[in-house]
Design a protein around this motif. Structure first.
Motif, PDB file in Angstrom:
ATOM      1  N   ARG A   1      -5.396  -8.757  -3.292  1.00  0.00           N
ATOM      2  CA  ARG A   1      -4.324  -9.638  -3.746  1.00  0.00           C
ATOM      3  C   ARG A   1      -4.499  -9.887  -5.241  1.00  0.00           C
ATOM      4  N   ASP A   2      -3.427 -10.058  -5.921  1.00  0.00           N
ATOM      5  CA  ASP A   2      -3.483 -10.535  -7.308  1.00  0.00           C
ATOM      6  C   ASP A   2      -2.477 -11.668  -7.467  1.00  0.00           C
ATOM      7  N   PHE A   3      -2.772 -12.572  -8.388  1.00  0.00           N
ATOM      8  CA  PHE A   3      -1.865 -13.705  -8.606  1.00  0.00           C
ATOM      9  C   PHE A   3      -2.031 -14.186 -10.047  1.00  0.00           C
ATOM     10  N   ARG A   4      -1.018 -14.886 -10.497  1.00  0.00           N
ATOM     11  CA  ARG A   4      -0.972 -15.378 -11.868  1.00  0.00           C
ATOM     12  C   ARG A   4      -0.884 -16.906 -11.847  1.00  0.00           C
ATOM     13  N   PRO A   5      -1.954 -17.583 -12.173  1.00  0.00           N
ATOM     14  CA  PRO A   5      -1.876 -19.050 -12.275  1.00  0.00           C
ATOM     15  C   PRO A   5      -0.902 -19.466 -13.374  1.00  0.00           C
ATOM     16  N   ARG A   6      -0.431 -20.700 -13.257  1.00  0.00           N
ATOM     17  CA  ARG A   6       0.565 -21.190 -14.225  1.00  0.00           C
ATOM     18  C   ARG A   6      -0.103 -21.807 -15.456  1.00  0.00           C
ATOM     19  N   TYR A   7      -1.250 -21.314 -15.795  1.00  0.00           N
ATOM     20  CA  TYR A   7      -1.958 -21.787 -16.989  1.00  0.00           C
ATOM     21  C   TYR A   7      -2.878 -20.662 -17.453  1.00  0.00           C
ATOM     22  N   SER A   8      -3.417 -20.809 -18.639  1.00  0.00           N
ATOM     23  CA  SER A   8      -4.317 -19.807 -19.190  1.00  0.00           C
ATOM     24  C   SER A   8      -5.707 -19.993 -18.583  1.00  0.00           C
ATOM     25  N   VAL A   9      -6.193 -18.956 -17.922  1.00  0.00           N
ATOM     26  CA  VAL A   9      -7.494 -19.018 -17.248  1.00  0.00           C
ATOM     27  C   VAL A   9      -8.587 -18.669 -18.258  1.00  0.00           C
ATOM     28  N   GLU A  10      -9.549 -19.585 -18.403  1.00  0.00           N
ATOM     29  CA  GLU A  10     -10.634 -19.383 -19.361  1.00  0.00           C
ATOM     30  C   GLU A  10     -11.935 -18.957 -18.705  1.00  0.00           C
ATOM     31  N   GLY A  11     -12.006 -19.004 -17.376  1.00  0.00           N
ATOM     32  CA  GLY A  11     -13.211 -18.571 -16.685  1.00  0.00           C
ATOM     33  C   GLY A  11     -13.019 -18.633 -15.193  1.00  0.00           C
TER      34      GLY A  11
END
Length: 983
Positions: free
Chosen positions: A422-432
């Motif tokens: 699965r892949d997904f895109r959070p609604r914020y910039s992921v820093e870690g």
């Protein structure tokens, strides 16, 4: 892909032009050689100036630490080499080394020799053990020799860079060069050896603005790096990172990849030209010398790239090399904190520069991530299983084949058995991202936890973690932030119920998915869970573990250490330092199991585990139990008598406390037991025993006076006097009406003035004798003050009613004293406390018969109180303290004969007695004693030059203030509080 190495500025200090810098191998110091002729030593942790040396009026172009001698050596433009001890700041040696400016110094890593290069075109070798004798001179350059450096792989050779456009390779034993490397079009300023791996590389920088990479075995230039806009003044291969650093007079420092030779980063601190670069082996820190000061930066992370599986196999990365060690092969009897001598196995090289290594749950796979890529290998043979692009990588905590990657700052992917799940895109910039029972993604202001199956939000927590750790069962989670770590408990069943029933989840996730356990104000560097026990190292260089709300320190570390893991069979915790040295500390698994059982309230299982734990660990367990508020259990477990005493004292177990103190006696413990016996059980017999053994004279005084124990007070007076407790001894004697012994005690302690005043008050007939001794003592200090003391026989006018006082004393001494009265007699006895003896003499009311003190009218309230029978005495004074004389002129001898008992009816006698007491009370209301003292002082102050106050040949008589000051000066050295007791 780029290396993605963060460059963090550690120190920035302003100064004059820095021509050279060096980093101390042990202390947090940077050495700066200035064009002004000074040498500064800076602390890069505090950015404070530690030492300052004014070496020369001319520029200092080079300086180096010699740490094993506690020296630094520098070359100055007066052509001298100077040696200083940086601890004592003394100059150890100085000598003229060259006939022109000295450009560079290089210290041999093992031998006691130093190389120097100069504008005179010579290189010289100096031996400091032979008085800085010049061992050899190397000739061959035709222009200034700008730099020399020893080969770290063969310390018998070195390289030199010259403005004659050549690099020369030399041997220590030959005065001529082995060969030259040519290729730069202008003068060469700097040269440095490659220290990693087996590649025979050199790097050089020149005035043609180029950086060149040389193979000194094939004697060819393999790469030319372009980009600087001015002369290249400093270059170096970093010993710990796959980078080349170059500094230029254009004010920039550039980072180049040491394998691909691509430019990775450029930074400019706006401090004008760069003149020097310095590094330290085993550290990622680099010092840079500018026209306007010194800067230190840290490139990348200092934590070693390493991972250990559950079987004890340690896999570590040194630049591109992958090495394996096995801690199970270490000596089982090694002491805590000692370096483990472990054989190592080269697994091969990695295609990328790994910035992290992670074993999966079962330890069969290991992932290397760095350069924007990841590669998954088998952990034993380093066979490639999968690879791809990723900024970060993490494994799942419940499935060995599941992992996640952060492909970009906005895209995450989850894989199962090397296939994308699965892949997904959070609604914020992921820093870690962080692995474990849940997948954690850190944003700018929070961290979100997702399930691995469908990437559904479980909980949002508004903290910024550095790392996230999970227990093996997935029940406990530690979120390690910058200065605090939080312990949370994961409610797996509640989360499963929400997900199975399809309950809508809000932006903050499931509210009760985590329960807050505790927060600890510590900065966690590395951590590892063993059951419910969290073992970690902190920023204060301590190895600790957290269990059941308690933090227990296992060891204090002498340097930064990084946790590898824990092996159950060996009962040891393993750590590694920056130099890849492995150490271990003992931590019994049985102790951890016991503590976990206690935390879970499974006391039956804890008791079973206790039998398997050696006695040497019981005291630690007792401390742990005490912290859990299980003091009864702690008392049973503890073997330390001091700890058992404290626990029994807190539990108020008098019998246990007494048995412990009897086996391990100490005065402090007897005192504590006595206080407990008095306050809790009111066991006066035990209290007396404890206070006696504790030599607590103050406590015994309180006890005996409260009980009216005359014999006890007598024994206490004797014991306290022998022990030097004069205050207590004085009070005891005073209460026993032993005036003579009180005065003697004062005299023995050289308190003659106090003894004199007490004699004047309570025993006036002895005033003459004590006054003589006082005068003799005072004359040794001041003859004038001694003469100022009045004698009652010579100056009776200043001692009113002195003879009456003596007569009253005789009457009182003739009275029949039977010791202390019982406490029940106090209501009647107190009526005689304020009787004025002189007033009664004056009124003719001093009777030879004392009224009886009636028995306690309510014997049921105090059944043990003795009844005082009627007896004939002179005066009822309660026998609580010696009676004081009062100033009156009445002479006891002038009074009418006292009537006999037969002549005076009892009723008349009682009436006269009560009238006398009333009159005495009226007189006492006027405080005649104070008046008497005022009269005496006034008499002393008013006397003229005649009589006892005559100054004689020594001059005028001192005033009362002068006399008081003299007496105060005599007594100021004595710190006993007798004065307060006499008032």
């Amino acid at each position: 892909m780029p290396l993605r190495l963060d460059v963090q500025k550690v120190m920035s200090v302003a100064s004059e032009r820095v021509k050279c810098c060096d980093i101390h191998p042990i202390e947090p110091w940077v050495l700066s050689a200035l064009y002004s002729g000074h040498v500064f030593i800076w602390n890069y942790e505090t950015q404070a100036l530690v030492k300052s040396f004014e070496v020369c009026d001319l520029p200092v172009r080079c300086a180096k630490f010699i740490a094993k001698k506690q020296w630094f050596i520098c070359g100055t433009d007066d052509m001298k080499i100077q040696v200083y001890n940086y601890n004592t700041m003394e100059r150890v040696h100085a000598f003229e080394a060259h006939s022109d400016y000295i450009r560079c110094l290089a210290v041999h890593p093992t031998l006691p020799v130093v190389l120097s290069s100069s504008d005179d075109m010579f290189i010289k070798l100096w031996d400091w053990e032979k008085g800085w004798e010049c061992y050899r001179v190397y000739e061959g350059h035709s222009h200034y020799v700008m730099q020399v450096e020893f080969n770290p792989k063969d310390t018998n050779t070195f390289a030199s860079a010259s403005l004659d456009h050549t690099i020369k390779i030399w041997g220590l034993t030959s005065s001529t060069a082995h060969f030259s490397l040519e290729g730069h079009e202008r003068g060469i300023n700097c040269v440095s050896y490659f220290q990693g791996g087996d590649k025979p590389y050199l790097v050089s920088g020149a005035d043609d603005c180029l950086v060149k990479i040389w193979d000194y075995q094939t004697k060819t230039c393999i790469k030319t790096l372009q980009g600087h806009q001015a002369n290249v003044s400093a270059v170096c291969f970093h010993p710990e990172l796959p980078i080349i650093l170059s500094g230029s007079e254009d004010g920039t420092v550039r980072l180049w990849h040491s394998l691909t030779f691509t430019l990775e980063n450029t930074f400019n601190y706006a401090m004008e030209r760069v003149w020097a670069l310095s590094y330290m082996k085993g550290s990622n820190k680099v010092a840079i010398g500018f026209d306007e000061g010194t800067v230190m930066v840290q490139i990348g992370q200092e934590e070693p790239v390493v991972s250990m599986d559950n079987s004890g196999k340690v896999v570590l990365a040194r630049i591109h090399e992958i090495i394996q060690k096995n801690v199970r092969q270490a000596d089982s009897k090694i002491a805590d904190g000692e370096k483990l001598e472990l054989p190592q196995k080269d697994l091969g090289t990695c295609d990328l520069y790994p910035q992290s290594l992670q074993h999966n749950k079962n330890g069969r796979l290991i992932c290397a991530c760095g350069d924007g890529e990841y590669v998954i290998y088998t952990s034993l043979s380093l066979k490639n299983k999968s690879y791809g692009q990723a900024i970060e990588f993490c494994w799942s905590g419940h499935d060995s084949g599941t992992y996640a990657i952060r492909e970009t700052t906005s895209k995450l992917k989850i894989f199962k058995n090397f296939k994308k799940h699965r892949d997904f895109r959070p609604r914020y910039s992921v820093e870690g991202i962080y692995g474990g029972a849940l997948l954690a993604a850190r944003g700018a202001k929070h961290v979100d936890f997702y399930d691995w199956e469908e990437c559904r939000l479980i909980r949002r927590i508004r903290v910024l973690p550095r790392k996230v750790y999970w227990s093996e069962t997935g029940e406990l989670c530690v979120i390690a932030c910058k200065s605090t770590f939080y312990v949370l408990r994961y409610n797996r069943e509640l989360v499963a119920k929400y997900l199975n029933e399809g309950v809508e989840i809000g932006d903050n996730g499931i509210e009760k998915s985590f329960d807050f356990e505790q927060s600890i104000q510590e900065s966690v560097l590395t951590g590892h869970f063993v059951g419910d026990c969290f073992i970690y190292t902190n920023a204060n260089q301590r190895l600790c573990y957290f269990i059941g709300g308690q933090t227990i320190t296992l060891a204090h570390l002498d340097r930064p250490m990084f946790l590898l893991g824990y092996l159950v069979k060996e009962n040891r915790v393993y750590l590694m330092d920056k130099q890849y040295n492995v150490v271990s500390f003992r931590l019994l698994m049985s102790v951890l199991v016991y503590q976990i059982a206690v935390v879970r309230k499974d006391f039956e299982h804890a008791q079973e585990c206790l039998a398997k734990i050696p006695d040497s660990e019981h005291n630690k367990l007792a401390r742990f139990l005490e912290g859990q508020e299980l003091k009864e259990m702690a008392l049973q477990v503890s073997k330390d008598p001091d700890h058992r005493f404290d626990l029994a004292l807190q539990l108020k177990k008098l019998d246990v406390v007494k048995s412990i103190v009897s086996e391990h006696p100490s005065e402090a413990k007897w005192k504590q037991l006595g206080d407990l016996a008095l306050s809790e059980s009111f066991d006066l017999k035990l209290t007396e025993e404890c206070f006696t053994k504790a030599k607590d004279f103050g406590g015994l005084l309180l006890l005996y006076t409260s009980l009216g124990n005359e014999k006890g007070i007598e024994q206490l007076a004797e014991a306290s006097a022998k022990a030097g407790q004069n205050n207590v001894a004085f009070i005891c004697l005073y209460l026993l009406n032993r005036v003579d012994e009180c005065i003697k005690l004062l005299m023995n302690n050289n308190r003659i003035p106090e003894a004199a005043f007490m004699t004047r008050t309570f025993k006036p007939s002895g005033t003459k004798a004590i006054l003589t001794q006082w005068k003799e003592h005072l004359a040794t200090v001041s003859a004038k003050a001694a003469e100022a003391l009045a004698d009652p026989e010579i100056h009776p006018e200043v001692f009113p009613d002195f003879k009456s006082g003596c007569q009253a004393q005789q009457a009182l001494e003739a009275s029949d004293s039977k010791g202390l009265l019982p406490a029940s007699a106090y209501p009647e006895a107190k009526k005689g406390f304020e009787v004025d003896v002189i007033a009664m003499l004056k009124a003719g009311k001093l009777s030879t018969t004392r009224a009886s003190i009636p028995a306690d009218p309510k014997p049921s309230a105090a059944p043990d109180a003795p009844v005082v029978e009627e007896k004939k005495v002179d005066l009822d004074l309660g026998q609580q303290a010696p009676a004081k004389e009062k100033p009156e002129d009445t002479n006891i001898a002038s009074q009418a004969p006292e009537p006999s008992e037969a002549e005076v009816p009892p009723a008349v006698e009682e009436k006269e007695k009560m009238n006398g007491l009333d009159k005495a009370n009226d007189l006492m209301a006027e405080d005649p004693m104070d008046a008497n003292l005022d009269d005496e002082l006034a008499g002393l102050d008013d006397m003229g030059g005649a009589g006892a106050m005559d100054g004689g040949a020594d001059g005028p008589t001192p005033s009362l203030d002068e006399l008081n000051q003299t007496l105060a000066d005599l007594d100021k050295e004595d710190d006993d509080d007798i004065d307060a007791l006499l008032q």
